[in-house]
Design an enzyme around this catalytic site. Structure first.
Site, PDB file in Angstrom:
ATOM      1  N   TYR A 250       0.840  -1.195   0.000  1.00  0.00           N
ATOM      2  CA  TYR A 250       0.000   0.000   0.000  1.00  0.00           C
ATOM      3  C   TYR A 250       0.885   1.259   0.000  1.00  0.00           C
ATOM      4  O   TYR A 250       0.670   2.194  -0.773  1.00  0.00           O
ATOM      5  CB  TYR A 250      -0.907  -0.031   1.238  1.00  0.00           C
ATOM      6  CG  TYR A 250      -1.808   1.169   1.377  1.00  0.00           C
ATOM      7  CD1 TYR A 250      -3.055   1.190   0.769  1.00  0.00           C
ATOM      8  CD2 TYR A 250      -1.410   2.277   2.120  1.00  0.00           C
ATOM      9  CE1 TYR A 250      -3.888   2.288   0.891  1.00  0.00           C
ATOM     10  CE2 TYR A 250      -2.227   3.382   2.246  1.00  0.00           C
ATOM     11  CZ  TYR A 250      -3.471   3.389   1.636  1.00  0.00           C
ATOM     12  OH  TYR A 250      -4.278   4.476   1.756  1.00  0.00           O
TER      13      TYR A 250
ATOM     14  N   SER B  13     -31.592  14.395  18.131  1.00  0.00           N
ATOM     15  CA  SER B  13     -31.017  13.492  19.130  1.00  0.00           C
ATOM     16  C   SER B  13     -31.962  12.314  19.329  1.00  0.00           C
ATOM     17  O   SER B  13     -32.974  12.197  18.640  1.00  0.00           O
ATOM     18  CB  SER B  13     -30.764  14.230  20.438  1.00  0.00           C
ATOM     19  OG  SER B  13     -31.954  14.831  20.859  1.00  0.00           O
TER      20      SER B  13
ATOM     21  N   LYS C  98     -24.195   2.239  20.280  1.00  0.00           N
ATOM     22  CA  LYS C  98     -24.197   3.696  20.347  1.00  0.00           C
ATOM     23  C   LYS C  98     -22.783   4.126  20.683  1.00  0.00           C
ATOM     24  O   LYS C  98     -22.303   3.932  21.796  1.00  0.00           O
ATOM     25  CB  LYS C  98     -25.167   4.194  21.411  1.00  0.00           C
ATOM     26  CG  LYS C  98     -25.288   5.704  21.433  1.00  0.00           C
ATOM     27  CD  LYS C  98     -26.436   6.144  22.320  1.00  0.00           C
ATOM     28  CE  LYS C  98     -26.767   7.613  22.145  1.00  0.00           C
ATOM     29  NZ  LYS C  98     -25.706   8.499  22.608  1.00  0.00           N
TER      30      LYS C  98
ATOM     31  N   GLU D 153     -20.545   8.907  13.438  1.00  0.00           N
ATOM     32  CA  GLU D 153     -19.834   9.287  14.645  1.00  0.00           C
ATOM     33  C   GLU D 153     -18.326   9.238  14.395  1.00  0.00           C
ATOM     34  O   GLU D 153     -17.814   8.248  13.874  1.00  0.00           O
ATOM     35  CB  GLU D 153     -20.221   8.291  15.759  1.00  0.00           C
ATOM     36  CG  GLU D 153     -19.988   8.781  17.144  1.00  0.00           C
ATOM     37  CD  GLU D 153     -21.162   9.590  17.728  1.00  0.00           C
ATOM     38  OE1 GLU D 153     -22.089   9.983  16.975  1.00  0.00           O
ATOM     39  OE2 GLU D 153     -21.123   9.845  18.942  1.00  0.00           O
TER      40      GLU D 153
ATOM     41  N   LYS E 193     -33.565   1.064  15.660  1.00  0.00           N
ATOM     42  CA  LYS E 193     -34.343   1.877  14.727  1.00  0.00           C
ATOM     43  C   LYS E 193     -35.327   0.976  14.003  1.00  0.00           C
ATOM     44  O   LYS E 193     -34.929  -0.112  13.539  1.00  0.00           O
ATOM     45  CB  LYS E 193     -33.415   2.527  13.695  1.00  0.00           C
ATOM     46  CG  LYS E 193     -32.398   3.463  14.309  1.00  0.00           C
ATOM     47  CD  LYS E 193     -31.264   3.805  13.358  1.00  0.00           C
ATOM     48  CE  LYS E 193     -30.160   4.487  14.141  1.00  0.00           C
ATOM     49  NZ  LYS E 193     -28.899   4.551  13.422  1.00  0.00           N
TER      50      LYS E 193
ATOM     51  N   LYS F 140     -29.490   2.684  26.877  1.00  0.00           N
ATOM     52  CA  LYS F 140     -28.181   2.986  27.460  1.00  0.00           C
ATOM     53  C   LYS F 140     -27.702   1.881  28.407  1.00  0.00           C
ATOM     54  O   LYS F 140     -28.505   1.138  28.959  1.00  0.00           O
ATOM     55  CB  LYS F 140     -28.253   4.302  28.243  1.00  0.00           C
ATOM     56  CG  LYS F 140     -28.715   5.497  27.420  1.00  0.00           C
ATOM     57  CD  LYS F 140     -27.655   6.000  26.473  1.00  0.00           C
ATOM     58  CE  LYS F 140     -26.630   6.875  27.127  1.00  0.00           C
ATOM     59  NZ  LYS F 140     -26.996   8.272  27.259  1.00  0.00           N
TER      60      LYS F 140
ATOM     61  N   CYS G 252       5.199   1.599  58.290  1.00  0.00           N
ATOM     62  CA  CYS G 252       4.225   0.641  57.773  1.00  0.00           C
ATOM     63  C   CYS G 252       3.035   0.541  58.747  1.00  0.00           C
ATOM     64  O   CYS G 252       3.244   0.305  59.942  1.00  0.00           O
ATOM     65  CB  CYS G 252       4.879  -0.722  57.608  1.00  0.00           C
ATOM     66  SG  CYS G 252       3.696  -2.020  57.213  1.00  0.00           S
TER      67      CYS G 252
ATOM     68  N   CYS H 251       3.285  -3.268  60.319  1.00  0.00           N
ATOM     69  CA  CYS H 251       4.367  -3.776  61.164  1.00  0.00           C
ATOM     70  C   CYS H 251       5.225  -2.677  61.753  1.00  0.00           C
ATOM     71  O   CYS H 251       6.111  -2.953  62.561  1.00  0.00           O
ATOM     72  CB  CYS H 251       5.233  -4.765  60.382  1.00  0.00           C
ATOM     73  SG  CYS H 251       6.279  -3.978  59.145  1.00  0.00           S
TER      74      CYS H 251
HETATM   75  S1  IVH Z   1     -28.922   7.529  15.149  1.00  0.00           S
HETATM   76  C1  IVH Z   1     -32.200  11.130  14.663  1.00  0.00           C
HETATM   77  N1  IVH Z   1     -27.134   5.756  15.677  1.00  0.00           N
HETATM   78  O1  IVH Z   1     -26.194   9.554  19.579  1.00  0.00           O
HETATM   79  C2  IVH Z   1     -30.938  10.819  15.357  1.00  0.00           C
HETATM   80  N2  IVH Z   1     -26.937   7.868  16.736  1.00  0.00           N
HETATM   81  O2  IVH Z   1     -28.396  10.818  21.117  1.00  0.00           O
HETATM   82  C3  IVH Z   1     -30.288   9.630  14.722  1.00  0.00           C
HETATM   83  N3  IVH Z   1     -24.965   8.084  18.168  1.00  0.00           N
HETATM   84  O3  IVH Z   1     -26.199  12.682  18.045  1.00  0.00           O
HETATM   85  C4  IVH Z   1     -29.108   9.204  15.489  1.00  0.00           C
HETATM   86  N4  IVH Z   1     -24.166   6.079  17.800  1.00  0.00           N
HETATM   87  O4  IVH Z   1     -24.098  11.306  17.786  1.00  0.00           O
HETATM   88  C5  IVH Z   1     -27.553   7.000  15.922  1.00  0.00           C
HETATM   89  N5  IVH Z   1     -25.570   4.077  15.997  1.00  0.00           N
HETATM   90  C6  IVH Z   1     -26.003   5.314  16.250  1.00  0.00           C
HETATM   91  C7  IVH Z   1     -25.303   6.197  17.092  1.00  0.00           C
HETATM   92  C8  IVH Z   1     -25.810   7.464  17.331  1.00  0.00           C
HETATM   93  C9  IVH Z   1     -23.976   7.234  18.424  1.00  0.00           C
HETATM   94  C10 IVH Z   1     -25.075   9.442  18.740  1.00  0.00           C
HETATM   95  C11 IVH Z   1     -25.239  10.515  17.704  1.00  0.00           C
HETATM   96  C12 IVH Z   1     -26.436  11.304  18.102  1.00  0.00           C
HETATM   97  C13 IVH Z   1     -26.671  10.869  19.502  1.00  0.00           C
HETATM   98  C14 IVH Z   1     -28.143  10.879  19.778  1.00  0.00           C
END
Ligand code: IVH
Length: 682
Positions: free
Chosen positions: A44, A90, A124, A182, A299, A323, A417, A420
């Site tokens: 490479y 979020s 996540k 991310e 999702k 979480k 110590c 001891c």
């Molecule tokens: S989906 C509509 N997938 O979590 C929002 N978010 O709390 C769709 N994050 O700002 C986000 N891993 O930075 C999604 N596999 C993942 C994720 C992820 C990390 C973060 C992301 C987002 C925050 C939301």
């Protein structure tokens, strides 16, 4: 000097440049996206160097999407602003199985669907969200999330991240494609970065997330380029087409085909119970991943269903973050106690106001040593961040100085110590303080006997910590050899010790006498000689006598033994006291089979032979690898002219094709078995 080039020559150069860029982009994809490199790094590098040389001679052919153009921009004065056409939202959080079930029930209800829902699941990542805009397949903009509507323009910085393609693969991408994902720092890279910072006396980062954020938000892209950042895509924003596919998961696979890295853990799961199982599995595997994750994201996979579900305020109703329990919490440092270990190390232990961290109650944490305490400026009475990740001992990450009470007390190393009363010394330049009492110190005596009896050492069943403490406190046992002189009468007098358990312990002691040299070496507690080193020593020398008589130089001939460990080993055996204990143990009947010293590397039957394993094999690869290595072979990840054998399982991939093309000997599993048998027999 580029002289004059004919039109035809120039066209040839241009074509070669194009071909090299394609090739390099393809190998980036194999490496970063598929995690299955086809060529060794050296090959490479050669391609990159050829491209660089051609571009240097013909700067008129340089384009911004060339793989050579990742770093180049000058430092910025400030970041520009980027407006997100599609806002970066979020996620709602679920903190328990119950909350996830409620989410699933809501999805069912809103959709009016009874059958189990399919969810796309992925970890996540604990990094920072970025948006990458590609126009006509070329990366034109990178932006942070900001407030979700307006972020910072970090184009020059994201360009330096090797796993982010500057140009998409193939031709199938839409004209405008905004990828979201991310940016994060792998744990290994984070540790290396902090190690180097520590060495240079610079500031370290508290965790990989902070390091990733600090690295991406650098005005000088050359600094970003020097940081080990990575990227996983998890979605998209603006698109010039209606959609990429009918489901989230299929869309992600298309992004992967375009050359964008996505999580290798992406899965489609049917029903909420499967989601809960995925959450549990990822939580178990959390520590073994090379990046921090703080939960998993689910999702609804069907995009038409996502549309029907829509959004509430700033989060989609079709997704949720489940979480993991937080690994950091705030609490108060009540006091510091000093523990004395087997080797006399005097270690500060924090007594904390009990607090929930990572799902368990934490009452104490290690403070490592005085240097750590001073560096972090920790005082008794401080409010501190406690971290507990996986199985590791909880530790104090930092102090919340704003909450320091006026009567906070400094922590001082004790001069004597605590067990001891012998002097405690801290040699200049060393972090660890030690009690000078040696085996006079009951703490050291107890710890060394506990270690001697432990499962991976002499494995004396039933000799637990409490019992060792009694035996030492009563003066019945002063060194490990005394254990074998214990009588039933002595034992029966002890707390919680009846006739029967006394006899059981005597039987266990008797059984433990039959051991191996490696276990014995580990059990006697030479500093820095752990199980692995003990095994190497046993294999290399074959007998205790050979080790006892080895000079420091001879000990350093052993793989992985450096001057420091060699000095500890030789020093241990020079001590008359240690020799006496060993003598007493042997007299008591402790024994092991002694063998011949191990052959030198070049005497091993497969020395100098390189193997590559490919395809699905009937045994774990690691196992086969270890067998080959034990016979002196090298096991490599990629096929080259230097490969001697390629071992092929079912459904072999490109490595098999390459081996055939290069005329390398190919073995199936039966062939490998035969070769191993012959090697062992020779
Ligand atoms: S989906 C509509 N997938 O979590 C929002 N978010 O709390 C769709 N994050 O700002 C986000 N891993 O930075 C999604 N596999 C993942 C994720 C992820 C990390 C973060 C992301 C987002 C925050 C939301």
């Amino acid at each position: 000097m580029s002289g004059r080039h004919s039109q035809q020559e120039l066209e040839q150069v241009r074509q070669r440049i194009e071909a090299l860029r394609k090739l390099i982009n393809y190998h980036n994809y194999r490496y970063y996206v598929l995690d299955d490199p086809e060529i060794p790094d050296s090959e490479y590098d050669r391609l990159m160097r050829e491209l660089q040389a051609l571009e240097e001679a013909h700067p008129e052919f340089i384009t911004p999407d060339s793989p050579t153009q990742r770093v180049g921009a000058e430092p910025l004065k400030e970041f520009g602003e980027v407006r997100h056409k599609v806002p970066m939202l979020s996620l709602e959080n679920a903190f328990s199985d119950e909350e996830l079930r409620e989410f699933d029930a809501r999805v069912h209800k809103l959709l009016g669907v009874e059958a189990p829902i399919e969810y796309a699941a992925e970890p996540k990542l604990d990094g920072l969200a970025v948006s990458l805009k590609y126009e006509h397949g070329v990366l034109v903009q990178g932006a942070t999330r900001g407030d979700g509507y307006r972020g910072e323009d970090v184009t020059a910085n994201v360009r330096t991240i090797d796993s982010i393609p500057l140009r998409l693969l193939g031709e199938e991408w839409p004209e405008v494609l905004e990828v979201r994902g991310e940016v994060f720092m792998p744990k290994s890279g984070f540790e290396k970065l902090n190690r180097e910072a520590r060495r240079k006396g610079e500031k370290t980062f508290a965790n990989p997330r902070n390091a990733a954020a600090g690295s991406l938000r650098q005005l000088d892209p050359r600094v970003t380029a020097s940081r080990p950042l990575a990227f996983f895509a998890y979605g998209w924003g603006e698109l010039s087409v209606e959609r990429l596919a009918d489901t989230h998961s299929a869309s992600m696979l298309r992004l992967r085909d375009f050359g964008l890295p996505i999580s290798p853990e992406l899965k489609v799961l049917r029903g909420v119970e499967a989601c809960l199982a995925y959450h549990r599995e990822m939580q178990e595997r959390r520590d073994s991943l090379d990046y921090d994750i703080d939960g998993v994201v689910f999702k609804v996979d069907r995009l038409d269903w996502q549309e029907r579900l829509g959004y509430v305020s700033r989060a989609p109703r079709w997704a949720i973050a489940h979480k993991f329990p937080a690994e950091e919490a705030l609490t108060v440092l009540r006091d510091v106690e000093w523990q004395v270990g087997r080797t006399g190390a005097v270690t500060p232990v924090a007594r904390l106001e009990p607090v929930q961290v990572g799902g368990v109650t934490v009452k104490s944490a290690t403070l490592h040593n005085m240097d750590e305490i001073e560096k972090k400026d920790i005082r008794i009475g401080d409010t501190v961040y406690v971290r507990r990740a996986g199985d590791v001992i909880p530790e104090i990450v930092r102090v919340l100085l704003e909450r320091r009470p006026p009567n906070a007390r400094r922590i001082r190393l004790p001069k004597k110590c605590p067990v001891c009363g012998s002097d405690v010394i801290k040699p200049e330049g060393e972090a660890i303080a030690r009690c000078t009492g040696g085996l006079y110190c009951p703490a050291q005596r107890k710890e060394s006997i506990k270690h001697f009896a432990s499962r991976r050492a002499m494995d004396i069943e039933g000799l637990g910590d409490k019992l060792v403490e009694q035996l030492v406190d009563k003066g019945l046992v002063k060194d490990p050899a005394d254990l074998y002189g214990l009588t039933k009468e002595q034992l029966v007098g002890l707390e919680r010790m009846g006739e029967k358990s006394a006899q059981n312990l005597l039987d266990a002691l008797e059984r433990s006498k039959e051991t191996t040299l490696a276990r014995f070496l580990y059990a006697i507690g030479i500093r820095e000689v752990g199980e692995a080193t003990a095994q190497t020593l046993a294999r290399h020398f074959g007998s205790l006598e050979a080790i006892e008589n080895a000079s420091e130089e001879e000990l350093q001939q052993v793989p992985d033994i450096g001057p420091v460990v060699a000095a500890y080993i030789a020093g241990f055996f020079r001590q008359p006291h240690n020799r006496e204990v060993i003598e007493k143990l042997r007299k008591a009947g402790v024994r092991w089979p002694e063998g011949k010293p191990a052959p030198r590397p070049e005497e091993l039957p497969l020395h100098g032979k390189t193997f590559v394993l490919t395809g699905a094999l009937s045994r774990p690869r690691e196992e086969i690898k270890e067998e080959l290595q034990a016979l002196g072979a090298r096991v490599s990840g990629s096929v080259s002219k230097k490969t001697d054998y390629v071992v092929v399982g079912e459904h072999p991939g490109s490595k098999y094709d390459k081996a055939r093309a290069l005329g390398i000997t190919i073995l199936d599993e039966a062939g490998l078995r035969k070769l191993l048998e012959e090697a062992r027999g020779s």
